[in-house]
Design a protein around this motif. Structure first.
Motif, mmCIF file in Angstrom:
data_model
loop_
_atom_site.group_PDB
_atom_site.id
_atom_site.type_symbol
_atom_site.label_atom_id
_atom_site.label_comp_id
_atom_site.label_asym_id
_atom_site.label_seq_id
_atom_site.Cartn_x
_atom_site.Cartn_y
_atom_site.Cartn_z
ATOM 1 N N ARG A 91 0.843 -1.186 0.000
ATOM 2 C CA ARG A 91 0.000 0.000 0.000
ATOM 3 C C ARG A 91 0.880 1.238 0.000
ATOM 4 O O ARG A 91 1.834 1.318 0.760
ATOM 5 C CB ARG A 91 -0.895 0.030 1.232
ATOM 6 C CG ARG A 91 -1.860 -1.113 1.244
ATOM 7 C CD ARG A 91 -2.960 -0.783 2.183
ATOM 8 N NE ARG A 91 -3.800 -1.968 2.329
ATOM 9 C CZ ARG A 91 -4.891 -1.984 3.058
ATOM 10 N NH1 ARG A 91 -5.268 -0.916 3.701
ATOM 11 N NH2 ARG A 91 -5.610 -3.077 3.160
ATOM 12 N N LEU B 5 -2.364 4.573 3.006
ATOM 13 C CA LEU B 5 -2.280 4.247 4.421
ATOM 14 C C LEU B 5 -2.525 5.439 5.319
ATOM 15 O O LEU B 5 -2.748 5.302 6.499
ATOM 16 C CB LEU B 5 -0.903 3.657 4.729
ATOM 17 C CG LEU B 5 -0.736 2.256 4.155
ATOM 18 C CD1 LEU B 5 0.725 1.915 4.020
ATOM 19 C CD2 LEU B 5 -1.447 1.251 5.047
ATOM 20 N N ILE C 213 4.519 -2.880 7.856
ATOM 21 C CA ILE C 213 3.839 -4.047 8.418
ATOM 22 C C ILE C 213 4.089 -5.235 7.490
ATOM 23 O O ILE C 213 3.955 -5.108 6.264
ATOM 24 C CB ILE C 213 2.314 -3.806 8.486
ATOM 25 C CG1 ILE C 213 1.982 -2.638 9.414
ATOM 26 C CG2 ILE C 213 1.559 -5.076 8.871
ATOM 27 C CD1 ILE C 213 1.932 -2.954 10.875
ATOM 28 N N LYS D 290 3.144 -9.418 6.966
ATOM 29 C CA LYS D 290 2.351 -10.517 7.498
ATOM 30 C C LYS D 290 2.264 -11.671 6.502
ATOM 31 O O LYS D 290 2.017 -11.467 5.317
ATOM 32 C CB LYS D 290 0.947 -10.030 7.847
ATOM 33 C CG LYS D 290 0.084 -11.151 8.405
ATOM 34 C CD LYS D 290 -1.187 -10.626 9.027
ATOM 35 C CE LYS D 290 -1.974 -11.792 9.640
ATOM 36 N NZ LYS D 290 -3.137 -11.378 10.381
ATOM 37 N N THR E 39 -4.711 -7.378 7.960
ATOM 38 C CA THR E 39 -3.699 -6.625 8.718
ATOM 39 C C THR E 39 -4.321 -5.552 9.612
ATOM 40 O O THR E 39 -3.601 -4.736 10.190
ATOM 41 C CB THR E 39 -2.700 -5.939 7.755
ATOM 42 O OG1 THR E 39 -3.458 -5.165 6.816
ATOM 43 C CG2 THR E 39 -1.835 -6.939 7.041
ATOM 44 N N THR F 169 -2.211 -3.408 12.483
ATOM 45 C CA THR F 169 -2.061 -1.984 12.172
ATOM 46 C C THR F 169 -2.561 -1.150 13.345
ATOM 47 O O THR F 169 -1.912 -0.184 13.766
ATOM 48 C CB THR F 169 -2.866 -1.644 10.899
ATOM 49 O OG1 THR F 169 -2.365 -2.444 9.826
ATOM 50 C CG2 THR F 169 -2.728 -0.181 10.523
ATOM 51 N N ILE G 47 2.361 3.862 9.815
ATOM 52 C CA ILE G 47 2.516 2.758 8.867
ATOM 53 C C ILE G 47 2.735 3.331 7.465
ATOM 54 O O ILE G 47 1.868 4.027 6.938
ATOM 55 C CB ILE G 47 1.269 1.842 8.872
ATOM 56 C CG1 ILE G 47 0.829 1.535 10.311
ATOM 57 C CG2 ILE G 47 1.554 0.550 8.093
ATOM 58 C CD1 ILE G 47 1.888 0.937 11.193
ATOM 59 N N GLU H 190 2.782 -1.875 3.607
ATOM 60 C CA GLU H 190 2.415 -3.207 4.087
ATOM 61 C C GLU H 190 2.912 -4.229 3.094
ATOM 62 O O GLU H 190 2.835 -4.011 1.886
ATOM 63 C CB GLU H 190 0.890 -3.357 4.108
ATOM 64 C CG GLU H 190 0.208 -2.909 5.323
ATOM 65 C CD GLU H 190 -1.300 -3.182 5.226
ATOM 66 O OE1 GLU H 190 -2.014 -2.591 6.022
ATOM 67 O OE2 GLU H 190 -1.725 -3.966 4.354
ATOM 68 N N ARG H 191 3.403 -5.332 3.571
ATOM 69 C CA ARG H 191 3.749 -6.454 2.689
ATOM 70 C C ARG H 191 3.035 -7.678 3.230
ATOM 71 O O ARG H 191 3.195 -8.010 4.405
ATOM 72 C CB ARG H 191 5.250 -6.728 2.729
ATOM 73 C CG ARG H 191 6.050 -5.680 2.025
ATOM 74 C CD ARG H 191 6.611 -6.265 0.755
ATOM 75 N NE ARG H 191 6.779 -5.203 -0.217
ATOM 76 C CZ ARG H 191 7.169 -5.409 -1.448
ATOM 77 N NH1 ARG H 191 7.424 -6.635 -1.868
ATOM 78 N NH2 ARG H 191 7.303 -4.414 -2.290
ATOM 79 N N THR H 192 2.239 -8.309 2.420
ATOM 80 C CA THR H 192 1.594 -9.537 2.886
ATOM 81 C C THR H 192 1.959 -10.682 1.964
ATOM 82 O O THR H 192 2.309 -10.475 0.801
ATOM 83 C CB THR H 192 0.065 -9.394 2.947
ATOM 84 O OG1 THR H 192 -0.417 -9.133 1.647
ATOM 85 C CG2 THR H 192 -0.360 -8.298 3.903
ATOM 86 N N ASP I 253 3.531 -9.461 11.845
ATOM 87 C CA ASP I 253 2.372 -9.989 12.560
ATOM 88 C C ASP I 253 2.503 -11.500 12.683
ATOM 89 O O ASP I 253 1.959 -12.266 11.901
ATOM 90 C CB ASP I 253 1.068 -9.643 11.828
ATOM 91 C CG ASP I 253 -0.143 -9.946 12.697
ATOM 92 O OD1 ASP I 253 0.051 -10.316 13.870
ATOM 93 O OD2 ASP I 253 -1.270 -9.803 12.210
#
Ligand SMILES: Nc1nc2c(ncn2[C@@H]2O[C@H](COP(=O)(O)OP(=O)(O)OP(=O)(O)O)[C@@H](O)[C@H]2O)c(=O)[nH]1
Ligand SMILES: [Mg+2]
Length: 501
Positions: free
Chosen positions: A10, A15, A70, A72, A81, A85, A95, A98-100, A134
């Motif tokens: 993101r 964010l 972040i 996860k 998330t 967050t 934040i 994000e990396r998921t 996470d």
């Protein structure tokens, strides 16, 4: 990108909304309490380093760093998330990405080497200072990720983040010691993992880091076992000061701290920089004090020594002390239950616990969180009839949704708990019914018991201390006079026992 792996980044702009600046200092006493009475300062009367940041080998600093990525991994999609967050923001982090990832856990690096490299690139690109993962990282995984990040990047897993929250919420000495102990137990294997063998064996100028941590853990364990039960201490001081106690509990982000602000008197205590004289007369009535009044009071000392998140409030003309507590989190790691309980121990001693629930949560989450919250309070020994449930954030709900949440809450709440009160702390709506509900639950009836001076009478007196506000106990030869205030149902029970003596 492989089939088993989904990457979502993101951008800062996306964010930004979620970051919507919830400053660390929103917790009313966090900043000031640290300045006033940091846990470690109080605990470190020796030269052993007690703060993670003080030791060269500690893998991360306790000080929240702002720009955070972040990360996860989850076995199945979608990867949610939201909670992490929320938690990261609650510890003062911003934040920035994000990396998921969807896929199985890699035993060595948690994410797999390729993903860790991508993560490092994101950290560099976003100029981030911290990665919040996470998940619970093993020491080996932690080391593998941390050593792949740009220099000075703090890597924090969920467990460590929760500990940080507890640290903020630890209002009593015992809670502070519990949290510090949990932190050191967490850090020890990570320090060992991060250090090379030669360094571990070497006695450096600052001592051997591993030995120092172990030594500190031993000391903390000893200190904890000698530490007085905070609930007992709290009750004692309450009696001295003549206040009723209200504790505000609930999930993180439910609106507890905002409610505390709302309930607090204008003359509320804010643990300030200003120094307080110590040679005060304990006879000065607690309620006589204004904030500019340097006169000594028992209440002042109560605040100074015990509570870092407590405010004065007046409800229905009665002076009360309202205490904020650390927010509950989902899936609390088992080893942290004790630390969490310690931060919540004030609830056990309170006359009323206001359970704040975010009513704007989706129905399933709302139901689940209310149920878990009640279980947590039950485990703390909070009687059902001391609970007042506030369904907060109803400004975000339509009329029908609001009615639905109320009826769900009624179906879950124990019969002796008070009717749920829908409120909006933000707009200030419906706070009056909440105050009334609190007032209804405060000890009301005053009773005087003349008892024979015998063992059974002593156990009645001790029950009165547990369940009521005891104003006086006088011993005169064969007679004991007990004066106390409590809820009518409790006074009735005591009266029935007293008549049998
Ligand atoms: N819309 C709406 N937002 C609210 C209301 N009450 C609180 N909030 C917002 O919810 C967020 C969390 O509020 P806090 O008071 O910090 O929540 P908390 O329960 O103390 O959270 P932790 O300290 O993390 O456990 C803040 O952004 C508040 O502004 C409300 O009645 N309506
Ligand atoms: Mg709060």
């Amino acid at each position: 990108m492989s089939n088993t792996e989904q990457v979502r980044v993101r951008e800062d702009a996306t964010l930004r909304n979620r970051n919507a600046a919830k400053p660390h200092s929103e917790h009313p006493a966090v900043t000031t309490s640290r300045a006033a009475a940091p846990a470690r300062t109080a605990a470190s009367t020796d030269s052993v380093p007690t703060h993670a940041a003080e030791h060269p080998l500690m893998v991360q600093s306790n000080t929240p760093t702002r720009r955070t990525v972040i990360a996860k991994r989850s076995a199945t999609a979608p990867v949610d998330t939201d909670e992490i967050t929320e938690l990261a923001r609650a510890t003062g982090r911003e934040i920035v990405a994000e990396r998921t990832q969807v896929g199985p856990e890699d035993p060595g690096t948690h994410f797999g080497a390729g993903k860790v490299t991508e993560l490092a690139r994101t950290v560099a690109d976003r100029n981030a200072e911290c990665v919040v993962v996470d998940g619970d990282l093993t020491p080996r995984q932690h080391h593998a990720i941390a050593s792949s990040m740009p220099d000075e990047t703090a890597v924090i897993d969920r467990y460590r983040l929760v500990l940080e929250r507890f640290e903020d919420g630890a209002g009593t000495r015992r809670a502070q010691l519990q949290v510090e102990l949990a932190t050191l137990r967490y850090e020890l294997p990570r320090v060992i993992e991060a250090a090379d063998e030669g360094l571990l064996n070497r006695q450096t100028e600052t001592g051997s880091p591993v030995y120092d941590i172990r030594d500190r853990i031993d000391r903390l364990e000893r200190e904890l076992s000698a530490c007085q039960d905070p609930a007992a201490e709290f009750r004692k001081r309450r009696r001295e000061a003549g206040f009723d106690l209200v504790t505000i509990a609930g999930y993180t982000n439910a609106g507890k701290s905002t409610l505390l602000h709302r309930l607090a008197d204008d003359l509320s205590y804010s643990p300030p920089e200003r120094s307080r004289p110590t040679d005060r007369s304990p006879e000065t009535p607690a309620t006589d004090r204004s904030d500019d009044d340097p006169t000594a009071t028992i209440a002042d000392r109560l605040f100074e020594t015990l509570e870092t998140t407590t405010r004065r409030a007046t409800i229905g003309g009665r002076p009360i002390l309202a205490t904020d507590t650390v927010g509950f989190v989902d899936d609390l790691p088992h080893e942290l239950v004790e630390s969490f309980s310690a931060t919540l121990s004030e609830a056990a001693a309170a006359d009323v616990v206001v359970l704040v629930v975010d009513a704007s949560d989706p129905p399933a989450r709302f139901r689940e969180r209310l149920t878990v919250s009640l279980d947590v309070l039950d485990a703390q020994g909070v009687d059902d009839d001391r609970i007042v449930t506030a369904l907060n954030k109803v400004d975000l709900l339509g009329v029908r949704e609001r009615a639905h949440r109320c009826s769900v809450a009624r179906s879950i709440l124990p019969v002796s708990a008070s009717d749920p009160v829908p409120i909006s702390v933000r707009t200030g709506r419906h706070l009056k019914p909440l105050r009334t509900a609190i007032l209804d639950r405060l000890p009301a009836e005053r009773a005087v018991f003349q008892l024979p001076n015998c063992d059974d009478a002593m156990s009645l007196v001790s029950r009165a201390y547990d369940r009521t506000s005891v104003d006086a106990v006088d011993y005169d030869g064969d007679t004991v006079t007990l004066v106390c205030r409590g809820r009518p149902s409790v006074i009735e029970q005591l009266r029935a026992t007293a008549e049998e003596l």
